[in-house]
Design an enzyme around this catalytic site. Sequence first.
Site, PDB file in Angstrom:
ATOM      1  N   TYR A  56     -11.971  13.339   1.295  1.00 17.26           N
ATOM      2  CA  TYR A  56     -10.862  13.618   0.374  1.00 17.26           C
ATOM      3  C   TYR A  56      -9.786  14.366   1.131  1.00 17.26           C
ATOM      4  CZ  TYR A  56     -11.251  12.166  -4.418  1.00 17.26           C
ATOM      5  OH  TYR A  56     -11.228  11.416  -5.544  1.00 17.26           O
ATOM      6  N   GLU A  58      -6.231  14.965  -0.266  1.00 18.36           N
ATOM      7  CA  GLU A  58      -4.982  15.014  -1.038  1.00 18.36           C
ATOM      8  C   GLU A  58      -4.003  15.950  -0.347  1.00 18.36           C
ATOM      9  OE1 GLU A  58      -6.447  15.987  -4.884  1.00 18.36           O
ATOM     10  OE2 GLU A  58      -6.588  13.910  -5.504  1.00 18.36           O
ATOM     11  N   ASP A 202      12.296  -4.479   0.300  1.00 21.64           N
ATOM     12  CA  ASP A 202      10.846  -4.671   0.336  1.00 21.64           C
ATOM     13  C   ASP A 202      10.595  -5.695   1.435  1.00 21.64           C
ATOM     14  OD1 ASP A 202       8.255  -5.535  -0.014  1.00 21.64           O
ATOM     15  OD2 ASP A 202       8.339  -5.492  -2.205  1.00 21.64           O
ATOM     16  N   THR A 228       4.114  -3.798   2.898  1.00 22.29           N
ATOM     17  CA  THR A 228       2.666  -3.782   3.027  1.00 22.29           C
ATOM     18  C   THR A 228       2.362  -3.770   4.523  1.00 22.29           C
ATOM     19  OG1 THR A 228       2.587  -6.187   2.990  1.00 22.29           O
ATOM     20  CG2 THR A 228       2.214  -5.064   0.895  1.00 22.29           C
ATOM     21  N   LYS A 231       0.413  -8.274   6.159  1.00 18.65           N
ATOM     22  CA  LYS A 231       0.910  -9.661   6.251  1.00 18.65           C
ATOM     23  C   LYS A 231       1.287  -9.929   7.707  1.00 18.65           C
ATOM     24  CE  LYS A 231       2.216  -9.730   1.397  1.00 18.65           C
ATOM     25  NZ  LYS A 231       2.369  -8.398   0.805  1.00 18.65           N
ATOM     26  N   ARG A 237      -5.261  -3.913   4.605  1.00 19.29           N
ATOM     27  CA  ARG A 237      -4.552  -4.053   3.328  1.00 19.29           C
ATOM     28  C   ARG A 237      -4.007  -2.683   2.901  1.00 19.29           C
ATOM     29  NH1 ARG A 237      -4.338  -8.089   0.149  1.00 19.29           N
ATOM     30  NH2 ARG A 237      -5.486  -9.203   1.743  1.00 19.29           N
TER      31      ARG A 237
HETATM   32  N1  DSN Z   1       0.648 -11.344  -3.489  1.00 15.69           N
HETATM   33  C1  DSN Z   1       1.512 -11.149  -2.352  1.00 15.69           C
HETATM   34  C2  DSN Z   1       1.942 -12.434  -1.758  1.00 15.69           C
HETATM   35  O1  DSN Z   1       1.133 -13.341  -1.759  1.00 15.69           O
HETATM   36  O2  DSN Z   1       3.043 -12.554  -1.265  1.00 15.69           O
HETATM   37  C3  DSN Z   1       2.644 -10.286  -2.677  1.00 15.69           C
HETATM   38  O3  DSN Z   1       2.169  -9.134  -3.280  1.00 15.69           O
END
Ligand code: DSN
Length: 437
Positions: A56, A58, A202, A228, A231, A237
């Site tokens: 933990y 925080e 984003d 994120t 990707k 993730r």
């Molecule tokens: N679900 C993601 C995507 O496939 O682009 C975006 O959050």
Amino acid sequence: MANSLYENLKHSDPDVYDSVLRETDREHETLELIASENFVSYAVLEAAGGVMTNKYAEGYPGRRYYGGCEWVDVAEDIARDRVKKLFDAEYANVQPHSGSQANMAAYFTFLKPGDVIMGLDLSHGGHLTHGSPVNFSGRLFDVVSYQVEKETGRVDFDKLLKRAKEEKPKLIICGGSAYPRNIEFEKYRQVADAAGAFLLADIAHPAGLVATGIHPSPWPHCHVVTSTTHKTLRGPRGGLILMGEDWENSWGMVAPKSGRVKMVSELIDSNVMPGIQGGPLMHIIAAKAVAFGEALQPEFSDYCAQIVKNAKAMAETFLRLDFRLVSGGTDTHVILIDLTDKNITGKVAEKSLEAAGITVNKNMVPYDERSPMVTSGIRVGTPAMTTRGMGVDEMQQIAQMIGRLISAPDDSTVQSKIRQEVKELTSRFPLYPDLRT
Ligand code: DSN
């Protein structure tokens, strides 16, 4: 040395062990073309599966609400330093559990419930969190969605400007999940300035391309950037928030004890924790640090350049096969195929491709008349297959396979023939050989 990583799991929980093994085999044996997916390194897997899951923490490094944080502080500091270097950013928060939570914390920093936001319509390539009525963003804020043009698949900035001046959003959001072209940060900023709005980018999808300079930089145009990490950035993730430069907030927030005006970075930090999250996922933050370190290596630039080369080669093959592509092609890793003239829905195409070992997702296309569960399109992306070492020849071969399946979606002979071709192709580019049966 099969499955040594899972020896304990194998004995203590054979059912979960079996599902993990089967997923590993599935990832190896299929062609993963979901544009938002990728395959992490063994080092990232090890950090993500490590003991920091126990802790933990925080708070932030050096100011936690729990004792015993000296080693997780090291991991989080490494992650923040590396990601700032990677994106040339003055500020980074690596704690958001996901892209959605990065967006939520950023919105809560710049907005109050009921404020007007403008985001790209989900069915035009945006994202749920950019104002969809079924998402927190659409429920808490007054949403004005903008769209792409039917003929070009791109945003008309004169129209956007006119609309923004009328609607006076407090925040404009650019970027999305199915926008195949580079995000035009500079043009969005001109619109934001004219409307008196903040600009949030984003960059979840092209983050790796942005980090390596293959996609234009959001600085100095965007006030805040969310992303994120899993990707094109090829990490575990998770989510993150960046600012090119920090500045004093103009929201009248004053630090209680010192009477000092807070910086925007402090507002973002407190909107992440305690605003919307509790304990950070320290094992994932450690894995983010590893992935950012990998992304700082010269090989990662070569990888990202190859992602785009592969996507362009695939797009050209689709065009030669007479497929309609939204915006006519791609600048990035994403290709959005409009199947409206092919007498097949996205849903049927996805199923038929899956049966042959090719994984894509059905996707709305701009001005789609079908529902999100059916759709008139499929989205295809190259990050995962590029990680496996595939190049232009393989992309052309895969596009041909997709073409054959879409012209005969119910033909089981075509499906099994292509399943065999997929098997041969994937066996030439092994994935996680040490973890498979
Ligand atoms: N679900 C993601 C995507 O496939 O682009 C975006 O959050």
